[in-house]
Motif scaffolding. Structure first.
Motif, PDB file in Angstrom:
ATOM      1  N   ARG A   1       0.785  -1.246  -0.027  1.00 30.33           N
ATOM      2  CA  ARG A   1       0.029  -0.055   0.031  1.00 30.33           C
ATOM      3  C   ARG A   1       0.817   1.212   0.041  1.00 30.33           C
ATOM      4  O   ARG A   1       0.231   2.455   0.481  1.00 30.33           O
ATOM      5  CB  ARG A   1      -0.915  -0.002   1.166  1.00 30.33           C
ATOM      6  CG  ARG A   1      -1.796  -1.134   1.138  1.00 30.33           C
ATOM      7  CD  ARG A   1      -3.055  -1.026  -0.058  1.00 30.33           C
ATOM      8  NE  ARG A   1      -3.850  -2.043   0.168  1.00 30.33           N
ATOM      9  CZ  ARG A   1      -4.076  -3.034  -0.645  1.00 30.33           C
ATOM     10  NH1 ARG A   1      -2.697  -3.435  -1.295  1.00 30.33           N
ATOM     11  NH2 ARG A   1      -4.852  -4.113  -0.823  1.00 30.33           N
TER      12      ARG A   1
ATOM     13  N   CYS B   1       0.980  -1.518 -12.619  1.00 24.27           N
ATOM     14  CA  CYS B   1       0.035  -0.431 -12.983  1.00 24.27           C
ATOM     15  C   CYS B   1      -0.130  -0.533 -14.653  1.00 24.27           C
ATOM     16  O   CYS B   1       0.681  -0.850 -15.359  1.00 24.27           O
ATOM     17  CB  CYS B   1       0.280   0.442 -12.473  1.00 24.27           C
ATOM     18  SG  CYS B   1       1.741   1.516 -13.267  1.00 24.27           S
TER      19      CYS B   1
ATOM     20  N   ARG C   1      -0.042  -1.305  -7.530  1.00 21.26           N
ATOM     21  CA  ARG C   1      -0.774  -2.493  -6.649  1.00 21.26           C
ATOM     22  C   ARG C   1      -0.736  -3.848  -7.425  1.00 21.26           C
ATOM     23  O   ARG C   1      -0.469  -3.965  -8.542  1.00 21.26           O
ATOM     24  CB  ARG C   1      -2.339  -1.791  -6.527  1.00 21.26           C
ATOM     25  CG  ARG C   1      -2.585  -0.753  -5.719  1.00 21.26           C
ATOM     26  CD  ARG C   1      -2.118  -0.763  -4.078  1.00 21.26           C
ATOM     27  NE  ARG C   1      -2.400   0.068  -3.572  1.00 21.26           N
ATOM     28  CZ  ARG C   1      -1.410   1.066  -3.097  1.00 21.26           C
ATOM     29  NH1 ARG C   1       0.027   0.891  -3.462  1.00 21.26           N
ATOM     30  NH2 ARG C   1      -1.664   2.158  -2.372  1.00 21.26           N
TER      31      ARG C   1
ATOM     32  N   GLN D   1      -8.829  -3.459  -2.581  1.00 25.43           N
ATOM     33  CA  GLN D   1      -7.601  -3.518  -3.135  1.00 25.43           C
ATOM     34  C   GLN D   1      -6.828  -2.363  -3.257  1.00 25.43           C
ATOM     35  O   GLN D   1      -5.463  -2.324  -3.594  1.00 25.43           O
ATOM     36  CB  GLN D   1      -7.292  -4.342  -4.500  1.00 25.43           C
ATOM     37  CG  GLN D   1      -8.253  -5.646  -4.736  1.00 25.43           C
ATOM     38  CD  GLN D   1      -7.259  -6.731  -3.843  1.00 25.43           C
ATOM     39  OE1 GLN D   1      -6.119  -6.882  -3.648  1.00 25.43           O
ATOM     40  NE2 GLN D   1      -8.208  -7.754  -3.534  1.00 25.43           N
TER      41      GLN D   1
ATOM     42  N   PRO E   1       3.566  -6.176  -7.751  1.00 25.74           N
ATOM     43  CA  PRO E   1       2.730  -5.116  -7.854  1.00 25.74           C
ATOM     44  C   PRO E   1       2.882  -4.400  -9.503  1.00 25.74           C
ATOM     45  O   PRO E   1       4.203  -4.414  -9.894  1.00 25.74           O
ATOM     46  CB  PRO E   1       3.178  -3.946  -7.076  1.00 25.74           C
ATOM     47  CG  PRO E   1       3.399  -5.032  -5.736  1.00 25.74           C
ATOM     48  CD  PRO E   1       4.216  -6.165  -6.448  1.00 25.74           C
TER      49      PRO E   1
END
Length: 799
Positions: free
Chosen positions: A285, A336, A326, A318, A334
């Motif tokens: 996060r 994007c 993420r 999420q 992770p």
């Protein structure tokens, strides 16, 4: 009329059914042991008997039990992995009651046994056994079955509003707790934890059972996804879709979403996210918003420049805030969508939670590829080889990863133990090297390694063995040292012209015929076998008397030289250990130019792609080279065979069989691969390997056999619009790294995709096609070999 035996059978059935349901209440973990001061020890013949002991325990609330079949020992426990330390222990199996692992309620929560201990307003709960600040009506003594331990929220009076507790606030006697609803017939988030029994799709189609391959073959097998609860034909979400789905029983509709309503209660509060990478980074996060290549991330709520379904609405739990990296759908790490119109999505470079410095990548050169250690001394504390599979064939979990098993055996805690990647090690001085496994139900196992003083596979190629003094068929490949004819005459040296002058059969004219010294050979393929010129001036030549070899004994799919199992790339280079893939063949033109790969599946049969045979339907147009590591094929181990017959699959699938003019000589450098069972299907997680001499696109290692390991991708995922958009057929399978950089390429066609099954390699795919080489979002496509086992067998048996 009911007979006595009928009644007994019914009781026996009822008993087994009862036991089955008892064990179904537990989560099972092999190789685990809990340190628990409050326990009871019993003898039990089975884990079912031990479960009964736990169910009937009177000394305390039994949350788990340990069973060791070897000692027939049963330990009932008052704690579980949420409250006690977990350790490794061979031959032990831990069973934990599901009810004590859940932090959610069903209905009014009478059975809730979680550890929430504060009210909905955040006030700490009073212990049920205490009399201050409030004298309770509900106590552990009065309600021993209500789970009134510590100060946990409970519902002993079956209050319709759910679990509650007495509070530590003198002004507030009791208050309700904020316990989320378990996802039974409703779903929180994207339904990842939905465990209900809905078994129809949103259009009313009945779901196909997860353990069935009819009418749709697939890789979502319950045994490959033990943590996903793929029971019966219930709707589930094992692969990060926006909501639960299932394969359907309609032959014309492969899969469809299920209509599972969202729960009206709020989802469970999110676990505090990490600011670093642990495991796959699903709990990351942090605020990094740039990809590993430097592209800025697109906001998750935006549909420009890339349209997508990974939105905060579809994935509400999420953390899809702004444009932060993420992992909402179970990717490797992770990622994007990017603001670059030419790069739809990319992984992000998130710093690891493990503070140990990453290892420098090894330089991959042919000389280094031959050196590694594949046996262990003593108890293996000093072992630093690259074995990464357990003795039951499970792949090892990386030491830096906490998924699927959390542990403290990290490079930081054990800096001298060599805990790199997922290699077998022995950081705690056990009896031999071991590793945590990637199977969520098996915490750890010993590795598939031999002691250095045992007889076993050697990694570094050994000096050539003494040639056998026997011949196979007509002895063209004979390389023994017999130097006398059948009549006892001494052979003349092949390089000599005395006493018999000859211009044709010399080491110069036939460099591959083994014309060394004066040994008997068969350079012209004489049907009667090896011969030689003689030293008798009166007799120019004679046959030699060399016995026939017995049929070769071998195990398919087992190399004599341990493979590197490199999980890098072909197009971007990992050179194989020489002769570690002994079933790999080079398919060539009649004048020796490599253009395709193939696989030896029998001493006289090769499997390849049908499109490799488009240039000519004449067998004489092709040659098969076996036993080579370098494309120039100068090794003495190389065998060359003409093609006698070729067979393309009659329904035009991209798969073909070649019958060699004579069987290959099976030895340390040439061994057939194993074939899969008919119609067997790979799960969506297998790490498989492809090999070939194909186009390396300017990367190092050209001319050497290269390998790469990457996962099989379930057709359901591969056919998504952003990947291959429905192009992959039922008789094909996908494999590769979605982010690109790893793939087969021109010259690899027809070659094998093999997967390790226990201790043998099985060929599951024939390299067929792809959209470009190693392009992002475009994995390679392979013909699914298991679909063609009947055809392969019928062709071989009838020819």
């Amino acid at each position: 009329m009911e007979t006595k035996s009928d009644h007994c059978s019914f009781l026996q059935y009822f008993w087994h059914k009862k036991i089955f349901f008892v064990l179904d209440r537990y989560v099972r973990t092999e190789g685990a042991w809990l340190l628990n001061p409050m326990k009871q020890v019993y003898r039990a013949n089975s884990d079912e008997e031990c479960a009964e002991k736990c169910e009937n325990e009177e000394k305390f609330a039994c949350r788990a039990f340990l069973f060791t079949s070897k000692d027939q020992q049963c330990l009932t426990l008052s704690e579980n992995t949420k409250t006690a330390m977990i350790f490794r222990r061979a031959n032990a199996v831990l069973y934990e009651k599901r009810i004590y692992l859940l932090e959610c309620k069903e209905g009014n929560g009478v059975d809730y046994r979680g550890t929430e201990a504060k009210t909905q307003k955040g006030v700490k709960c009073q212990k049920w056994a205490d009399n201050t600040p409030h004298k309770p009506n509900y106590t552990p003594e009065k309600y021993p079955k209500a789970g009134l331990e510590e100060n946990y929220c409970r519902n002993p009076d079956k209050d319709l509003k759910g679990p509650w507790c007495y509070t530590t606030d003198p002004d507030t006697r009791f208050d309700y707790c904020n316990i989320p609803e378990c996802e039974v017939e409703c779903m929180h988030c994207s339904g990842e934890n939905y465990h209900g029994v809905v078994a129809t799709t949103m259009s009313g189609l009945e779901c196909q059972r997860w353990d069935s391959q009819e009418p749709h073959s697939h890789g979502y097998l319950p045994e490959n996804f033990p943590e996903k609860d793929l029971k019966n034909n219930y709707c589930r979400n094992p692969d990060g879709e926006p909501r639960p789905w299932c394969f359907t029983t309609s032959p014309t509709k492969r899969w469809e979403y299920c209509d599972i309503p969202r729960c009206t209660t709020p989802p469970p509060p999110p676990v505090p996210g990490r600011q670093c990478l642990s495991g796959r980074g699903e709990d990351y996060r942090g605020t990094i918003s740039v990809t590993e290549s430097g592209n800025t991330c697109q906001e998750w709520s935006s549909q420009s420049p890339h349209r997508h379904a990974r939105t905060p609405e579809n994935y509400p739990c999420q953390g899809l805030d702004e444009n932060y990296c993420r992992n909402p759908d179970g990717e490797k790490r992770p990622w994007c969508y990017t603001t670059n119109t030419t790069a739809r999505w990319e992984y992000c470079n998130i710093p690891s939670c493990d503070s140990a410095k990453p290892e420098a990548p090894a330089v991959d050169v042919p000389e280094q590829a031959e050196v590694t250690e594949e046996c262990y001394q003593g108890n293996g504390v000093t072992y630093r080889g690259t074995a990464s599979f357990t003795r039951s064939g499970k792949k090892c979990q990386a030491w830096s990863s906490m998924s699927p098993h959390r542990h403290n055996k990290t490079a930081k805690n054990y800096p001298n133990a060599g805990l790199s990647q997922n290699y077998c090690r022995n950081p705690d001085a056990d009896s031999r090297p071991w590793c945590y496994t990637t199977d969520p139900s098996v915490r750890w196992e010993y590795c598939d390694l031999k002691k250095c003083d045992d007889q076993g596979l050697q990694t570094v190629p050994q000096p050539p063995q003494t040639a056998e003094e026997c011949i196979i068929e007509n002895g063209v490949d004979y390389r023994g040292t017999v130097a006398k004819t059948a009549r006892g005459r001494t052979c003349q040296e092949w390089s000599s012209q005395r006493p018999h002058s000859h211009d044709y059969f010399t080491p110069t004219t036939h460099p591959r015929a083994g014309l060394e010294k004066n040994y008997c050979r068969n350079p012209d393929g004489d049907v009667n076998g090896p011969w030689c010129y003689t030293t008798d001036p009166r007799k120019a030549w004679e046959y030699c008397d060399i016995p026939k070899c017995p049929p070769p004994q071998y195990e398919c799919g087992k190399s004599k030289f341990r493979p590197k199992l490199c999980a890098q790339r072909i197009v971007a280079g990992c050179i194989s250990h020489p002769h570690s893939w002994p079933w790999q063949i080079s398919l060539r033109t009649s004048y020796g130019l490599h253009f395709c790969g193939g696989t030896l599946i029998d001493p006289q049969w090769v499997l390849t792609a049908a499109h490799c045979l488009e240039k000519s339907s004449r067998p004489a147009a092709y040659k098969v080279y076996l036993g080579l590591h370098r494309e120039i094929a100068t090794e003495p181990s190389v065998q060359i065979r003409d093609v006698e017959k070729l067979f393309k699959e009659p329904r035009r699938a991209d798969i073909a069989l070649l019958k060699l003019s004579r069987p290959a000589v099976i030895n340390n450098h040439v061994i057939p691969v194993c074939l899969p069972k008919e119609n067997s299907v790979l799960g969506g997680r297998e790490e498989c390997y492809v090999t070939g001499w194909g186009d390396t696109r300017g990367t190092p290692g050209e001319g050497y056999l290269k390998e790469t390991g990457f996962p099989v991708i379930e057709n359901k995922i591969c056919n998504r619009p952003e990947f291959l958009n429905g192009r992959v057929k039922k008789h094909e399978l996908c494999a590769g790294n979605i982010h690109g950089g790893t793939d087969t390429c021109q010259g690899d066609s027809g070659g094998p995709l093999v997967c390790l099954d226990q201790d043998k390699f099985v060929q599951h795919g024939v390299t067929s096609w792809g959209l470009g080489c190693a392009q992002p979002m475009k994995p390679g496509v392979y013909v699914r070999v298991s679909n063609y086992i009947p055809w392969i067998k019928s062709v071989m048996e009838s020819n």
